[in-house]
Structures are given as C-alpha cells and as structure tokens.
Design a protein around this motif. Structure first.
Motif, PDB file in Angstrom:
ATOM      1  N   GLN A  23      -1.946   8.030  -1.820  1.00  0.00           N
ATOM      2  CA  GLN A  23      -2.114   8.827  -3.032  1.00  0.00           C
ATOM      3  C   GLN A  23      -0.822   8.894  -3.833  1.00  0.00           C
ATOM      4  O   GLN A  23      -0.832   8.843  -5.071  1.00  0.00           O
ATOM      5  CB  GLN A  23      -2.580  10.240  -2.682  1.00  0.00           C
ATOM      6  CG  GLN A  23      -2.950  11.092  -3.893  1.00  0.00           C
ATOM      7  CD  GLN A  23      -4.042  10.447  -4.739  1.00  0.00           C
ATOM      8  OE1 GLN A  23      -5.098  10.090  -4.237  1.00  0.00           O
ATOM      9  NE2 GLN A  23      -3.791  10.287  -6.034  1.00  0.00           N
ATOM     10  N   GLU A  38      -0.254   4.839 -11.604  1.00  0.00           N
ATOM     11  CA  GLU A  38      -0.945   5.306 -12.808  1.00  0.00           C
ATOM     12  C   GLU A  38       0.043   5.590 -13.930  1.00  0.00           C
ATOM     13  O   GLU A  38      -0.204   5.237 -15.092  1.00  0.00           O
ATOM     14  CB  GLU A  38      -1.744   6.568 -12.484  1.00  0.00           C
ATOM     15  CG  GLU A  38      -2.584   7.066 -13.650  1.00  0.00           C
ATOM     16  CD  GLU A  38      -3.446   8.266 -13.283  1.00  0.00           C
ATOM     17  OE1 GLU A  38      -4.029   8.863 -14.208  1.00  0.00           O
ATOM     18  OE2 GLU A  38      -3.530   8.600 -12.080  1.00  0.00           O
ATOM     19  N   ARG A  91      -0.467   5.671  -5.600  1.00  0.00           N
ATOM     20  CA  ARG A  91      -1.494   5.621  -6.653  1.00  0.00           C
ATOM     21  C   ARG A  91      -1.036   6.412  -7.887  1.00  0.00           C
ATOM     22  O   ARG A  91      -1.223   5.963  -9.034  1.00  0.00           O
ATOM     23  CB  ARG A  91      -2.807   6.183  -6.123  1.00  0.00           C
ATOM     24  CG  ARG A  91      -3.992   6.028  -7.065  1.00  0.00           C
ATOM     25  CD  ARG A  91      -5.250   6.647  -6.444  1.00  0.00           C
ATOM     26  NE  ARG A  91      -5.615   5.930  -5.227  1.00  0.00           N
ATOM     27  CZ  ARG A  91      -6.358   4.842  -5.206  1.00  0.00           C
ATOM     28  NH1 ARG A  91      -6.812   4.333  -6.346  1.00  0.00           N
ATOM     29  NH2 ARG A  91      -6.653   4.247  -4.071  1.00  0.00           N
ATOM     30  N   VAL A 126      -4.280  -1.220  -9.830  1.00  0.00           N
ATOM     31  CA  VAL A 126      -4.517  -0.796  -8.445  1.00  0.00           C
ATOM     32  C   VAL A 126      -5.866  -1.322  -7.971  1.00  0.00           C
ATOM     33  O   VAL A 126      -6.847  -1.309  -8.727  1.00  0.00           O
ATOM     34  CB  VAL A 126      -4.493   0.744  -8.333  1.00  0.00           C
ATOM     35  CG1 VAL A 126      -4.970   1.204  -6.960  1.00  0.00           C
ATOM     36  CG2 VAL A 126      -3.097   1.273  -8.616  1.00  0.00           C
ATOM     37  N   ASP A 151       0.810  -1.228   0.000  1.00  0.00           N
ATOM     38  CA  ASP A 151       0.000   0.000   0.000  1.00  0.00           C
ATOM     39  C   ASP A 151       0.837   1.268   0.000  1.00  0.00           C
ATOM     40  O   ASP A 151       0.279   2.361  -0.059  1.00  0.00           O
ATOM     41  CB  ASP A 151      -0.904   0.020   1.240  1.00  0.00           C
ATOM     42  CG  ASP A 151      -0.108   0.231   2.515  1.00  0.00           C
ATOM     43  OD1 ASP A 151       0.895  -0.489   2.715  1.00  0.00           O
ATOM     44  OD2 ASP A 151      -0.458   1.124   3.304  1.00  0.00           O
ATOM     45  N   THR A 207      -8.493  -1.006  -4.431  1.00  0.00           N
ATOM     46  CA  THR A 207      -8.757  -0.379  -3.138  1.00  0.00           C
ATOM     47  C   THR A 207      -9.918  -1.096  -2.481  1.00  0.00           C
ATOM     48  O   THR A 207     -10.990  -1.233  -3.073  1.00  0.00           O
ATOM     49  CB  THR A 207      -9.098   1.120  -3.302  1.00  0.00           C
ATOM     50  OG1 THR A 207      -7.996   1.776  -3.934  1.00  0.00           O
ATOM     51  CG2 THR A 207      -9.340   1.766  -1.944  1.00  0.00           C
ATOM     52  N   PRO A 243      -3.586   1.763  -1.998  1.00  0.00           N
ATOM     53  CA  PRO A 243      -2.368   2.571  -2.014  1.00  0.00           C
ATOM     54  C   PRO A 243      -2.577   3.987  -1.489  1.00  0.00           C
ATOM     55  O   PRO A 243      -3.671   4.560  -1.571  1.00  0.00           O
ATOM     56  CB  PRO A 243      -1.998   2.602  -3.499  1.00  0.00           C
ATOM     57  CG  PRO A 243      -3.314   2.487  -4.202  1.00  0.00           C
ATOM     58  CD  PRO A 243      -4.128   1.542  -3.354  1.00  0.00           C
TER      59      PRO A 243
END
Length: 479
Positions: free
Chosen positions: A217, A224, A220, A230, A196, A232, A215
C-alpha cells in the motif's frame, strides 16, 4: 491471441535491443510471497537449525517486517544458521525447494512480461536482496541469464557463517544495476524495473521506467503521486478451496463420463462409440469445471490425416484434458502404471482404453505398447503420447523417448506435434489447485514417417525434438 496481450502491450511497442534492461525484483514480484519461508521450513525439516536458531530467525523476520530491525541483521543471522553446511548440498536443496514450492508461485503475468522483454532483445536480469540459492533455480527456469543477489561466504565448499559481500538491498540494488549497465552498456534511462516494495525505492527512482507490480500500500500511494503505472496480479499459491475443488471435480468428471458411456455401449454394441461419447463429454464438462480455454493455432492439422500418432510436450497434469479437448474421438493414450492405484480414476482410464505402462521396466513397457500398432492399423485409432515420458518443469522439453516414434513408423502413420505453451498457468507442477485460464496450443504440420527406418530413427527423433525447442523458444526469442 495470447491471454497476456494487454499486460505486454507496452513492451510490444517499446524499442528493441540489448541496451534496454528489464530488471525484476524476485519476492512478491516474480513469485507470490517470500521464498525465505520455504527455505526456513526445509531447514527445520532437515534439522539444520537448533530450536533457539528457529526462534531467533522467526523473531528477526518479524522485526524486519515491522520495520524494527535492519536487513543486514536479518541476513547475518541467516548466514550464521548456514555455517558448516556444504554449498553443493544446499544447491540441491534449493532446486528441490524451487520445484516443490516456488515454481507454482510464479505469477504467469510476470513470466509473460519477462518473455515480452526477451522477444524485444532486452537484457533481462533479476536484482534481489535474496540469495542466489533462492533466485538461481527460478532464473534458470525462466531463461534469465543475469542475476544480482546478496551472497553468503563459502570457503572450500563450506558456508563460513559470514556474508559474502555488500548486500543487494536499497542502494545496493542501484549499485548492482550500475555494475550491470557498465558491463552490458545499458541505457538505464530507458530501462525498466519491476518491484513490489518501497525497500526498492532507490532503484525505482533511479530507473527510467519504474513499474510497481503487486505493490504494498505504501508503494501504491507513492506510485499514485508520481504517476507510475501499477499492476496487481492475482495470487497463485496457497490455500484455495475453489482451486482444489476444480481439481477434484475435473478428475471425478472422468469417472462420470466413463459411466455415461456405458449405455451407449449397451445400445450400439460398439465399445469405441461409447469411448468417443465419454471422451467428448469429459472434454466439455471437465473443461468447463476447470475453467480451461484453449487458444489453438493450426487446428486443421488435427484432422488432415487420421489415424496418426499425436505427441505433446508434457508440462502439467491438465495436458490430459487439453488433448481430450483437441482430439475428441477415435484415439487412445498412454499413461503411467501408477494411475491404476487411483480410486475410480484408474478404472475409468482403463475403460477409456488408455494403455498404462510401468516406466521402471522398459521391457514390459515396450510389450504394452506393441498392441497399439495393431489398433492403429486395424481399428483406425490414433494414439497420443508424451515422448518425454513424464512432466518437465520448464518450457524446454526433456529428451524424447522413442516409443511414440516406433509406433508411428511401424504403423505407417504420420506424427502430429502438439505444442503446449503455458499449461503450467492453469495447473503448475507440484500444485494441487487448478486456476481458470487460457492455454496457447500450436498444432504443427503432420510429419510423414514413410521413409523412417530403425537406422535413421535417432536422427528423425532429434529433428522433432529440435522443432519443439524452436517452437517453444519463439515466445522468448527476439523477433
């Protein structure tokens, strides 16, 4: 169909074999939140920390979270706070903390991923910067054999206040993965790592299949740009007014259903018809309130032979509702005597015909169960019982007690095994919340008891216990 089919779809299509590793971070990945806070609370409660140590530890955690202190400083402070404690005592505390606080924080989806990798025969491991005391009980519960953690030095069974070696953090996690790869001949280029946090970026970049779960931010954003998939998951623990309301409303619906059965009794003169009405009403209302859905296989076995003694593995207090939804009518159950002390609920359970026994007094418990044989023979009422006697905190059932089997043998009726796979997803042990979800249930073929005797009963019980273990194990055993 499993409620996590979509989540495990990638793994179900993956290559099989132990050369592929599935590596999991712990805090924030397998469990929601951070285990260190549960351990800190317990140390404060036990008086293991002086006020100055509490302040220093909280300050260090805060600085680390803000990026103003390194992990080594935080772990050194933690090691110093444990100086002089007995490791054996701490292991007991660690198990207590897991059962009380951490088990309910396990993400069901993460557990499903772990089990999917196990079904493929992959080598599953937890690689965490936390200590074995935080990770170990959870790994054992999930059936994970391999763990790599940061360690504390122990001499003659006593914590010295020093670290036990290199920290399993950052590059340390890469080294841990390489050590495991060398030992188990792993192909890390085709293996998976779930985490995470960007604290694990080194191993995420090294592994063939990086898989950010829940994860931050920052991670994340990185995922990307690099095309990492990913996922959540919804947080499972903590204050949740809706989850608590579901729990309370579910229990109150038992009272309401019992009261609703009284007019049926008055109009028909049949107490059993009133109980049947109340039980079915409770199953429908409480199931809707709790958000409980059942994925049932072998449902026909519920009705092939009645009366019968139905047994189930006891994972959660939602099991009572599950059995009500399955059996519907003409059955009674067995519960612990403490239920009598629950306002309204205790009276409703007794009105429903549930036999409440004192588990601490074996003689009185046996005496309380004896009338059930007559109810089966004379009234054609089935009985549902948990042969473990109490809830377990694992998919592996506790040793079975013989009460249910004695009743079936004496009444001359079959045993019908009900295997509940994931009730803890809806109502984890130690949690006061109910979470909407689907529970997988298998109804196994009824077991004839006509040839059972007192002399061979132990052998028969052992066979059924082994059958439960095999059925429950198949969710984590390679095909």
């Amino acid at each position: 169909m499993s409620p996590y089919t979509e989540i495990t779809a990638e793994i179900n299509k993956a290559a099989a074999g132990p050369q592929i590793a599935a590596l999991f971070d712990f805090d924030g990945t397998i469990i929601a939140g951070y285990s260190v806070f549960s351990f800190l609370r317990e140390q404060v409660r036990r008086g293991d920390l002086a006020p100055s140590e509490i302040v220093a530890t909280v300050e260090a955690i805060g600085k680390f979270g803000l990026g103003r202190a390194d992990f080594a400083a935080l772990m050194s402070l933690s090691a110093q706070s444990m100086k002089g404690l007995k490791e054996d005592d701490y292991l007991d505390v660690a198990q207590l903390i897991f059962e009380r606080d951490l088990a309910k924080k396990i993400y069901p989806e993460s557990r499903a991923l772990i089990e999917a990798h196990m079904r493929k025969g992959h080598t599953v491991a937890i690689i965490s910067s936390a200590t074995p005391y935080q990770v170990g009980p959870c790994a054992k519960y999930l059936g994970i054999e391999h763990i790599a953690c940061s360690t504390m030095e122990v001499k003659d069974g006593i914590f010295t206040g020093e670290l036990g070696g290199p920290l399993c953090f950052g590059e340390g996690k890469v080294n841990a993965a390489l050590d495991l790869a060398k030992e188990k001949e792993l192909d890390l280029a085709n293996s998976y790592f779930y985490s995470d946090s960007t604290d694990d970026i080194e191993l995420l970049e090294y592994i063939g299949n990086p898989r950010p779960l829940n994860p931050s931010q920052k991670l994340r954003d990185i995922a990307e740009t690099r095309g990492w998939p990913v996922r959540t998951f919804k947080r499972r623990a903590g204050s949740n007014a809706l989850g608590f309301t579901r729990n309370v409303a579910t229990k109150l619906s038992l009272v309401g259903s019992a009261l609703a059965g009284l007019p049926i009794w008055a109009l028909t003169g049949s107490r059993q018809e009133a109980r049947n009405f109340a039980t079915s009403l409770f199953a429908d209302v409480a199931g809707a309130v709790a958000g409980l859905k059942l994925d049932i296989s072998g449902e026909k076995h519920l009705w092939v032979e009645r009366p019968a003694v139905f047994i189930f593995n006891h994972q959660s207090d939602i099991d009572v509702l599950i059995c009500s939804k399955l059996l519907r009518r003409n059955f009674t159950g067995v519960g612990k005597a403490e239920i009598k002390q629950m306002p309204l609920v205790g009276a409703a359970m007794e009105m429903a015909g549930v036999v409440l026994i004192d588990r601490s007094n074996s003689k009185s418990a046996i005496a309380a169960l004896e009338p059930l044989v007559d109810r089966i023979k004379q009234d054609k009422i089935s009985v549902v019982m948990a042969p473990e006697g109490t809830r377990t905190h694992s998919k592996k059932p506790k040793p079975f007690k013989k009460g249910a089997f004695h009743i079936a043998m004496q009444a001359g009726v079959p045993i019908v095994p009900i295997v509940i796979h994931n009730a803890m997803d809806v109502s984890p042990k130690g949690d006061s919340l109910y979470y909407p979800g689907t529970v997988e249930v298998e109804i196994l073929v009824p077991i004839n008891t006509s040839r059972w005797t007192v002399e061979n009963l132990d052998k028969q019980v052992a066979k059924i216990e082994a059958l439960y273990k095999k059925t429950l194990d198949k969710s984590t055993t390679a095909a």
